[in-house]
Structure formats: C-alpha cells, structure tokens
Design an enzyme around this catalytic site. Structure first.
Site, PDB file in Angstrom:
ATOM      1  N   HIS A 160       0.840  -1.199   0.000  1.00  0.00           N
ATOM      2  CA  HIS A 160       0.000   0.000   0.000  1.00  0.00           C
ATOM      3  C   HIS A 160       0.874   1.247   0.000  1.00  0.00           C
ATOM      4  O   HIS A 160       1.887   1.297   0.706  1.00  0.00           O
ATOM      5  CB  HIS A 160      -0.849   0.061   1.264  1.00  0.00           C
ATOM      6  CG  HIS A 160      -2.023  -0.856   1.270  1.00  0.00           C
ATOM      7  ND1 HIS A 160      -1.918  -2.211   1.397  1.00  0.00           N
ATOM      8  CD2 HIS A 160      -3.350  -0.585   1.169  1.00  0.00           C
ATOM      9  CE1 HIS A 160      -3.132  -2.740   1.387  1.00  0.00           C
ATOM     10  NE2 HIS A 160      -4.025  -1.771   1.250  1.00  0.00           N
ATOM     11  N   ASN A 192       8.509  -3.479   2.790  1.00  0.00           N
ATOM     12  CA  ASN A 192       7.102  -3.274   3.153  1.00  0.00           C
ATOM     13  C   ASN A 192       6.830  -3.612   4.607  1.00  0.00           C
ATOM     14  O   ASN A 192       6.161  -2.854   5.318  1.00  0.00           O
ATOM     15  CB  ASN A 192       6.230  -4.146   2.241  1.00  0.00           C
ATOM     16  CG  ASN A 192       4.757  -4.037   2.551  1.00  0.00           C
ATOM     17  OD1 ASN A 192       4.275  -2.967   2.888  1.00  0.00           O
ATOM     18  ND2 ASN A 192       4.042  -5.144   2.435  1.00  0.00           N
ATOM     19  N   ASP A 217      14.155  18.476  -0.263  1.00  0.00           N
ATOM     20  CA  ASP A 217      14.937  18.950  -1.416  1.00  0.00           C
ATOM     21  C   ASP A 217      15.560  17.776  -2.174  1.00  0.00           C
ATOM     22  O   ASP A 217      15.553  17.756  -3.404  1.00  0.00           O
ATOM     23  CB  ASP A 217      16.062  19.899  -0.955  1.00  0.00           C
ATOM     24  CG  ASP A 217      15.539  21.316  -0.690  1.00  0.00           C
ATOM     25  OD1 ASP A 217      14.442  21.649  -1.186  1.00  0.00           O
ATOM     26  OD2 ASP A 217      16.236  22.071   0.015  1.00  0.00           O
ATOM     27  N   GLU A 272      12.941  15.982  -4.103  1.00  0.00           N
ATOM     28  CA  GLU A 272      12.578  16.782  -5.290  1.00  0.00           C
ATOM     29  C   GLU A 272      13.637  16.647  -6.383  1.00  0.00           C
ATOM     30  O   GLU A 272      13.308  16.564  -7.572  1.00  0.00           O
ATOM     31  CB  GLU A 272      12.347  18.246  -4.883  1.00  0.00           C
ATOM     32  CG  GLU A 272      11.096  18.409  -4.012  1.00  0.00           C
ATOM     33  CD  GLU A 272      10.776  19.859  -3.665  1.00  0.00           C
ATOM     34  OE1 GLU A 272      11.690  20.714  -3.726  1.00  0.00           O
ATOM     35  OE2 GLU A 272       9.604  20.132  -3.318  1.00  0.00           O
ATOM     36  N   ASP A 311       7.649  19.029  -7.299  1.00  0.00           N
ATOM     37  CA  ASP A 311       7.661  20.095  -6.299  1.00  0.00           C
ATOM     38  C   ASP A 311       6.687  19.701  -5.193  1.00  0.00           C
ATOM     39  O   ASP A 311       5.479  19.896  -5.311  1.00  0.00           O
ATOM     40  CB  ASP A 311       7.275  21.446  -6.925  1.00  0.00           C
ATOM     41  CG  ASP A 311       7.334  22.585  -5.908  1.00  0.00           C
ATOM     42  OD1 ASP A 311       7.743  22.331  -4.748  1.00  0.00           O
ATOM     43  OD2 ASP A 311       6.968  23.718  -6.271  1.00  0.00           O
ATOM     44  N   GLN A 322       8.896  26.852   2.269  1.00  0.00           N
ATOM     45  CA  GLN A 322       9.427  25.641   1.618  1.00  0.00           C
ATOM     46  C   GLN A 322      10.952  25.632   1.674  1.00  0.00           C
ATOM     47  O   GLN A 322      11.570  24.595   1.936  1.00  0.00           O
ATOM     48  CB  GLN A 322       9.004  25.575   0.148  1.00  0.00           C
ATOM     49  CG  GLN A 322       7.581  25.093  -0.093  1.00  0.00           C
ATOM     50  CD  GLN A 322       7.317  24.905  -1.576  1.00  0.00           C
ATOM     51  OE1 GLN A 322       7.872  24.017  -2.225  1.00  0.00           O
ATOM     52  NE2 GLN A 322       6.454  25.758  -2.129  1.00  0.00           N
ATOM     53  N   GLU A 358      12.151  22.358   3.596  1.00  0.00           N
ATOM     54  CA  GLU A 358      12.570  21.318   2.633  1.00  0.00           C
ATOM     55  C   GLU A 358      14.064  21.031   2.688  1.00  0.00           C
ATOM     56  O   GLU A 358      14.514  20.023   2.157  1.00  0.00           O
ATOM     57  CB  GLU A 358      12.137  21.724   1.221  1.00  0.00           C
ATOM     58  CG  GLU A 358      10.614  21.774   1.095  1.00  0.00           C
ATOM     59  CD  GLU A 358      10.128  21.985  -0.316  1.00  0.00           C
ATOM     60  OE1 GLU A 358      10.961  22.311  -1.205  1.00  0.00           O
ATOM     61  OE2 GLU A 358       8.917  21.820  -0.547  1.00  0.00           O
TER      62      GLU A 358
HETATM   63 MN    MN Z   1       2.564  -1.896   3.499  1.00  0.00          MN
HETATM   64 MN    MN Z   2       8.598  21.992  -2.725  1.00  0.00          MN
END
Ligand code: MN
Ligand code: MN
Length: 293
Positions: free
Chosen positions: A134, A165, A264, A267, A273, A283, A287
């Site tokens: 998930h 997981n 960062d 990203e 973003d 941010q 970030e």
């Molecule tokens: Mn899971």
């Molecule tokens: Mn951002």
C-alpha cells in the site's frame, strides 16, 4: 412450628431481596451507549488530500497518461499508465480516520481508470516475489468499511520488496499513527521512482508480464501539525517534516530513521515540487532540513 419456619423463611427472602434492591440502587446509573458519529465519505468540498499541493501537476486528462490525477476521496494520486502504479499518493490523517473496521483485503482493479487502459488486477503480482504494498496504508483508513476498502484499489499499490514493506516502511507507518494518537494531524505524500527492485525471488524490473514497473526507490514526506484548523497557514519554518527514501530491496535495515533525507533531495530525485502550496520562503526552510527527532 411449620408456620413459624415459613414465616422466618419468608422474612429472610424479603430481607435479602431488599438488600439486593439496595445494592441495585447504589450501583451507578447505566451510561448511555457511546455513540460514534458516522464518518461521512469525503466530498470535493471536504477533500483535504491535496491541501499542500499536487507535486507533479497531475491532471485528469487521459492524454496525461504518465501523470493522471485520480481523486479517490480518501486519498488522491498521480497514476502512471505505463508503469502500472501510482507516481505518488497524497492523504491527510486525523484521529477520526481511526476506527474499528478491519482490513478488507479486497485488492481489485480500479474501475475508474480510463476504459482503454490496462488495469492492474488483484492477482497481477502473484508469484512475483513482491508484496502488494500500500502507498496510503490500510491502517490509516479504518473509520468505515468504505474508507478501508478504498486503500485496496490496485492504483494505490506498488510491487514492494517484502522486507521493505514489512520492515522500515511499516515501522514508519506505525510511528506516524502514534503521532496522530498523540494529538497531531499529518499530511503525507509518498511515491516511487526508478526501475528495478529485489524481492523474494531476486531482482526484477517488472512484474505482470512487463505491465507493472518495479520501482527502485520509495519516498515519503510527512508534515506533522498539532490538531487544529486552517492547516495550510499553520505550516511554518519550525514545522516538523519527516522525509525518507528507501531502496526497494530485501536486504534493508529495519530502522526507518536511517533512511531520513530532505524534501529537497526527494525533489531532486523525482523532479516534483512537493509542498508547492506552502509559501516559497517556508518551503526553502522546511525542505532543506532532515528530521532528527
Ligand atoms: Mn505496506
Ligand atoms: Mn517543494
């Protein structure tokens, strides 16, 4: 003699039954049953899943097949038709999301995908050596049967190395729920990038006869806010943000904290973003930080 005994016997019954009455009277009055208010399914008006932004500017245009926006109410996601997985999933967690509904396990194709697209099915990962992992966890959505069942749509699932997981990824999910139980609400955005992981049957770049790409990495960003209103305006320079990147492999540390990084860096790796609705100046601060609590 017989009558005397009968009288004594009857007096005894009356005495003890009156005692019993007294006992009943001193018992606290029965409390009304706890009424749990119905948890309404999310509507467009109450949808908070993208409050902090849409990291890849996904759209609901079918031509945007690599970055297709799906709002499931309980979470929103960017779907990638050719990878057969989400790029990312975004959701909000508050304490009322936690209820008593059990894991439904009703893994299934998402019927809301465009008609002509391949639909990853419940059995698509069978014998692949990867878990049906998930992104938005089942245990974050237990307020209603519908909420829990929504997490089993295969558009919320990725082929995930079992030790990832069930290891650090699961530990971080549990830690997040403990933060909610301690009086916080969370905005969570999580996704995948890269190709190739190592599951129980060794390395693979795809499953389901090439229809599903096995990601090389999973990432997650969690913004932690004390319970409250006007959430976007409460994200500040000192807000706690937990970010991780975990490799999709079986030989992995169980300690989620060892995978912390900055937004960062996520990203940089994804080209997204994240937290784009937060002001640029905030941010820039939140970030760049790596969580160290
Ligand atoms: Mn899971
Ligand atoms: Mn951002």
């Amino acid at each position: 003699m017989k009558n005397k005994f009968t009288l004594l016997f009857l007096s005894a019954i009356i005495f003890f039954s009156s005692c019993k009455k007294d006992a009943i009277l001193t018992t606290p009055a029965p409390q009304p049953p706890i009424v749990v208010p119905p948890v309404a399914p999310p509507t467009d008006a109450t949808d908070s899943t993208l409050l902090l932004g849409n990291p890849s500017s996904a759209t609901d245009n079918e031509a945007d097949f690599g970055n297709y926006l799906m709002k499931e109410g309980y979470y929103s996601l960017s779907y990638n038709r050719d990878r057969g997985t989400p790029n990312w999933v975004s959701w909000h967690v508050v304490y009322t999301d936690f209820g008593s509904f059990a894991r439904q396990n009703d893994f299934r194709a998402n019927p809301n995908l465009p008609e002509t697209w391949y639909k990853v099915a419940a059995t698509s990962y069978s014998a692949s050596g990867f878990d049906r992992g998930h992104v938005c966890p089942s245990s974050d959505r237990t307020s209603t049967l519908e909420a829990n069942s929504a997490t089993f749509l295969m558009t919320n699932i990725i082929p995930q190395a079992p030790n990832n997981n069930q290891g650090p990824w699961a530990s971080l999910e549990t830690y997040c729920r403990s933060l909610v139980q301690a009086g916080n609400e969370l905005y969570v955005i999580a996704g995948v990038y890269g190709e190739g992981g190592v599951g129980n049957s060794g390395a693979a770049t795809t499953v389901d006869n090439g229809k599903v790409t096995v990601p090389s990495n999973l990432w997650k960003v969690i913004v932690v806010l004390p319970d409250g209103a006007n959430d976007l305006s409460r994200v500040k320079n000192n807000s706690r943000v937990i970010s991780v990147i975990m490799p999709n492999i079986n030989t992995i540390s169980t300690d989620w904290r060892s995978f912390r990084t900055s937004v960062d860096y996520i990203e940089d790796q994804t080209g997204y973003d994240v937290l784009s609705k937060v002001s640029t100046s905030i941010q820039n601060v939140i970030e760049a930080k790596v969580d160290d609590l």
